[in-house]
Enzyme design. Structure first.
Site, mmCIF file in Angstrom:
data_model
loop_
_atom_site.group_PDB
_atom_site.id
_atom_site.type_symbol
_atom_site.label_atom_id
_atom_site.label_comp_id
_atom_site.label_asym_id
_atom_site.label_seq_id
_atom_site.Cartn_x
_atom_site.Cartn_y
_atom_site.Cartn_z
ATOM 1 N N ASP A 100 0.876 -1.170 0.000
ATOM 2 C CA ASP A 100 0.000 0.000 0.000
ATOM 3 C C ASP A 100 0.923 1.232 0.000
ATOM 4 O OD1 ASP A 100 -2.047 1.781 -0.009
ATOM 5 O OD2 ASP A 100 -3.125 0.925 1.685
HETATM 6 C C1 BGC Z 1 -4.933 3.402 -0.026
HETATM 7 C C2 BGC Z 1 -4.978 2.414 -1.174
HETATM 8 C C3 BGC Z 1 -4.716 3.123 -2.481
HETATM 9 C C4 BGC Z 1 -3.401 3.857 -2.402
HETATM 10 C C5 BGC Z 1 -3.061 4.622 -3.673
HETATM 11 C C6 BGC Z 1 -3.658 4.232 -0.060
HETATM 12 O O1 BGC Z 1 -3.678 5.231 0.908
HETATM 13 O O2 BGC Z 1 -5.032 2.714 1.208
HETATM 14 O O3 BGC Z 1 -6.222 1.766 -1.201
HETATM 15 O O4 BGC Z 1 -4.741 2.203 -3.543
HETATM 16 O O5 BGC Z 1 -3.446 4.780 -1.327
HETATM 17 O O6 BGC Z 1 -3.917 5.696 -3.837
#
Ligand code: BGC
Length: 832
Positions: A251
């Site tokens: 993530d």
């Molecule tokens: C979120 C993800 C997301 C990523 C990119 C993170 O903060 O938890 O779900 O895909 O950001 O935007």
């Protein structure tokens, strides 16, 4: 005879692997090995680190293109976080799950692949398959269900659909990212059985049924170990036991340790350019801390992904011919209709009687300014939004509809939008303009290189959001800011506030994005009279930051009108109309990524509005525009309640279709709706000393309500259509349930036949009953339909904590064919 949907299977067999697939797989693997053999250590480690916010570097020397990723799940935003690059916005994931239709999820996935290809994106960062453990979870709207079987089936449909289009997915967030509080560090403490039977189960089903090209590991820890470093769950379970052969991406900003991450099976650290991989990983190999084979394994996974996506020369792409084009607008409308859940319809208030001409009094702030999607990384910018007011205005005869606000739940300023014409001007230290760009709202969100042409992080000293505002109402208007740093706010040519906003209590790196709005100035403005507005932000030195981004907002809140008078106006209009429709909603400050909810009450005076309108007109229909459960203390006093979730860009058109009876609301609850928060099985999302104990074990959702004898407002699986069904026969074997039913109403319809297992005199501790399988059937009035629903072997198994394996539990089971968890229509006995 009506038509059953293709039956759905939870375990193995969702995608048949043909000989041709296997031979393409072999050619692809050979190409991957050849490419890998040509790379030196520094290039390999460079490939494992984001080169920017969304992509990996191209390596022209081996014929490898740059892999581009983008959120997911309701649309594909692309690499720009702005409205200049619009995307189709489908309904929220909880709405998609409410369709109980993996085939529909597959079509949604295909549309997203089409959107991804249009925007040059190779991997959609979706689906989100964490569970609805508690209605307080901030990203509840972004997850499917409280039930692992339904979540796995919808998730597999979605992944198959995206990948049908030759685009990858990352099933996320692996695993137990079920709430947002302290999400970067929280340690979720979960016993092996619930971990296997609930939280891992959807991931396992999707790996088996859809062979995803990617998984995203979450920010949190599970049982003491960070998920990006979790050798047991990633290397042993996901890859070893389940045979996952895709890539594992962190993530965003979750990767924190070079050695522990690579040894924990993390292939790619995002975003870049500064990550724990790249040169740091090459150095760790040279220092003997990491075997080069671990790097090779990760590179292999990335090259395989690239090959599947058609980005590696000499390797056949997984899909040579994308499926036929879909009409995004039409699909968004169909999905919305199919996800709406009619939980109450007293006296058949809906649909409106087409024979009786009628006047409709519509109220609620969200009827005019609809909330079509949930906040955070799931945000996309649709080209158009059809609000309930737009949809009903278009569908009803002229003069039949009246509108009053009734109650406005936004008590805090939100990004300047209606009535504002804004642009952003970037200047250097001498005040010379470097570049500028249009803004759809007061929100500036530039990540990585996504800056207006001519501007760079090195040369930019200030950014001014500037333009005009034409008020919709006379009265006291509030202006504010969101974001961290130094600001100057001017309205009407005069400075109204100048100051610095420091970081708040929670050290969330996305605070500038999710942080609290701040009120800065109030002034009286007149309807229709334009004023100049300007918010100047001093750009800080970002040279040391791993991720360069500009995030701040100019906020606005319209005049607060007397709430009693607003309600009285709506009640007066309701009294004069044949039917009243009230749209109630949560706000962005209630439901979003980045924080959890504190309660389930509707914000502002919306409960009072419903009560007043219902008292004025017995024919009151309440439309709930929320991604997750809200308390509805007035639910017995209104004629009908329709849950529309965050319905996507075509929500208002879909609402008109359903209210006027052009279409049947197709949804069934994917999650139990409690009468009050206190009845929900899990109401604690705040970790204690960094730990969040999953003390309830196996008992979340309907499993818990049943155990504790609590009656919810509306049970799991509940939802009314516009026709009736008679369940006529049920025959069961150990692997099949065969159900025959007849549409006894006067309209065509669709029923979701739900099969629950309830062990009789259970020898092991288990829930009293659980969903084993389901199937949708459609039939015209008077028609009968028979559906054969496979029962997966896993439905009869538990995770044996001593033997560390699945164990089939024999004995006698009651097999139920049900309309909802609380409405069993037929049952049969099965001896195993
Ligand atoms: C979120 C993800 C997301 C990523 C990119 C993170 O903060 O938890 O779900 O895909 O950001 O935007």
């Amino acid at each position: 005879m009506g038509a059953p949907d293709a039956p759905h299977r939870t375990q193995r067999g969702g995608t048949a692997v043909t000989d041709a697939d296997q031979s393409r797989d072999r050619i692809r693997e050979d190409a991957v090995e050849t490419a890998l053999g040509k790379l030196d250590l520094d290039t390999k480690t460079r490939l494992l680190a984001g080169q920017d916010m969304w992509s990996l570097p191209a390596l022209p020397g081996i014929g490898l293109g740059s892999l581009v990723m983008s959120d997911g799940p309701i649309g594909v935003r692309g690499v720009r976080w702005s409205a200049d690059d619009p995307s189709v916005a489908l309904p929220s994931p909880s709405a998609l799950a409410a369709s109980w239709d993996p085939g529909l999820a597959r079509r949604a996935g295909r549309l997203l692949a089409q959107e991804a290809r249009r925007k040059g994106v190779h991997v959609v960062l979706a689906p989100t398959v964490n569970l609805h453990r508690t209605p307080l979870g901030g990203r509840h709207f972004e997850c499917y269900s409280e039930d692992p079987c339904l979540t796995g089936a919808i998730g597999a449909g979605y992944v198959n659909g995206v990948q049908d289009g030759g685009v990858g997915t990352t099933v996320k967030h692996f695993v137990a990212n079920d709430a947002e509080t302290e999400r970067f560090t929280v340690d979720c403490v979960i016993a092996p059985r619930p971990l296997r039977e609930l939280y891992l189960a959807p991931f396992e089903a999707i790996v088996a049924g859809a062979r995803p090209w990617g998984v995203m590991t979450s920010y949190n820890r599970v049982n003491g170990t960070s998920m990006t470093e979790n050798q047991y769950l990633v290397n042993e379970v996901l890859r070893g036991e389940w045979g996952f052969d895709g890539y594992n991406v962190s993530d965003w900003m979750a990767a924190r340790s070079t050695t522990a991450d690579i040894l924990g099976g993390l292939d790619v650290a995002m975003p870049g350019p500064q990550t724990v991989y790249g040169p740091a990983l090459a150095a760790a190999v040279r220092a003997g801390e990491v075997p080069e084979a671990a790097v090779d394994g990760a590179v292999r996974n990335v090259l395989r992904l690239a090959a599947r996506a058609g980005l590696l020369d000499g390797a056949p792409a997984a899909v040579s011919e994308p499926p036929a084009e879909l009409d995004g607008q039409a699909l968004a409308r169909e999905l919305a209709v199919r996800g709406f859940v009619l939980v109450r319809n007293a006296g058949g208030a809906l649909p409106f009687d087409p024979a009786a001409p009628r006047s409709v009094a519509l109220s609620g702030a969200a009827a005019r300014d609809a909330r079509v999607l949930g906040g955070g990384s799931a945000t996309v910018f649709p080209e158009r939004v059809v609000s309930p007011l737009d949809g009903l205005t278009a569908a009803l005869p002229e003069g039949a509809l009246s509108y009053s606000v009734g109650a406005d739940p936004s008590e805090e300023p939100v990004p300047a939008d209606k009535g504002f014409e804004l642009r952003a001007v970037c200047r250097d230290a001498s005040g010379t303009v470097l570049g500028e760009g249009g803004l759809p709202s007061g929100q500036v969100q530039w990540i990585g290189d996504d800056l207006p042409e001519g501007a760079t992080y090195e040369t930019m000293a200030s950014i001014e959001v500037t333009g005009t505002f034409v008020p919709r109402e006379s009265g006291e208007h509030t202006f504010g800011t969101r974001g961290l740093g130094a600001f100057t706010l001017a309205v009407g040519g005069r400075t109204r506030w100048e100051g610095v906003q420091e970081m708040g209590g929670e050290a969330d790196p996305f605070e500038a994005f999710f942080g609290a709005p701040r009120e800065r100035a109030r002034l009286f403005l007149t309807e229709g009279e334009p004023v100049e507005v300007s918010l100047t932000y001093q750009v800080p030195d970002m040279s040391a930051l791993p991720l360069k981004a500009i995030m701040f907002s100019l906020l606005h809140l319209g005049p607060r009108l007397d709430p009693d008078e607003l309600i009285a106006q709506a009640a007066r209009a309701a009294r004069e109309a044949d039917t009243a429709v009230v749209v109630v909603a949560t706000t962005d400050r209630v439901e979003s990524e980045g924080y959890d909810r504190r309660d389930l009450t509707l914000p502002g005076r919306q409960d009072d509005l419903v009560r007043a309108v219902a008292a004025a007109n017995p024919n009151t229909v309440v439309v709930v525009n929320a991604g997750s459960p809200v308390e509805m203390p007035w639910r017995e006093d209104v004629a009908a309640i329709l849950l529309t979730w965050f319905p996507g860009q075509e929500g208002g058109a879909a609402l008109a279709d359903v209210l006027l009876g052009h279409a049947e609301p197709g949804g069934r609850l994917p999650t139990t709706w409690p009468a009050a928060l206190a009845d929900a099985p899990v109401t604690e999302v705040i970790p204690t000393d960094g730990r969040l104990e999953y003390e309830e074990g196996l008992f979340i959702g309907y499993r818990a309500y049943e155990k504790h004898g609590v009656t919810p407002a509306y049970p799991f699986g509940h939802g009314l259509g516009y026709t009736d069904w008679a369940y006529e026969s049920l025959e069961v074997t150990a692997d099949t349930a065969r159900v025959r039913l007849t549409n006894t109403g006067t309209r065509p319809g669709r029923e979701v036949v739900q099969i629950y297992l309830a062990p009789v005199a259970d020898a092991v501790p288990r829930p009293a009953s659980w969903l084993a399988a389901f199937a949708g059937v459609a039939a015209g009035p008077g028609e009968s339909v028979e559906v054969r629903i496979p029962l997966p072997a896993r439905a009869f198994e538990i995770w044996d904590e001593t033997a560390h394996g699945w164990r089939r539990i024999g004995g006698t089971y009651e097999v139920r064919a049900s309309h909802s968890h609380a409405d069993t229509r037929l049952s049969a006995t099965l001896d195993l």
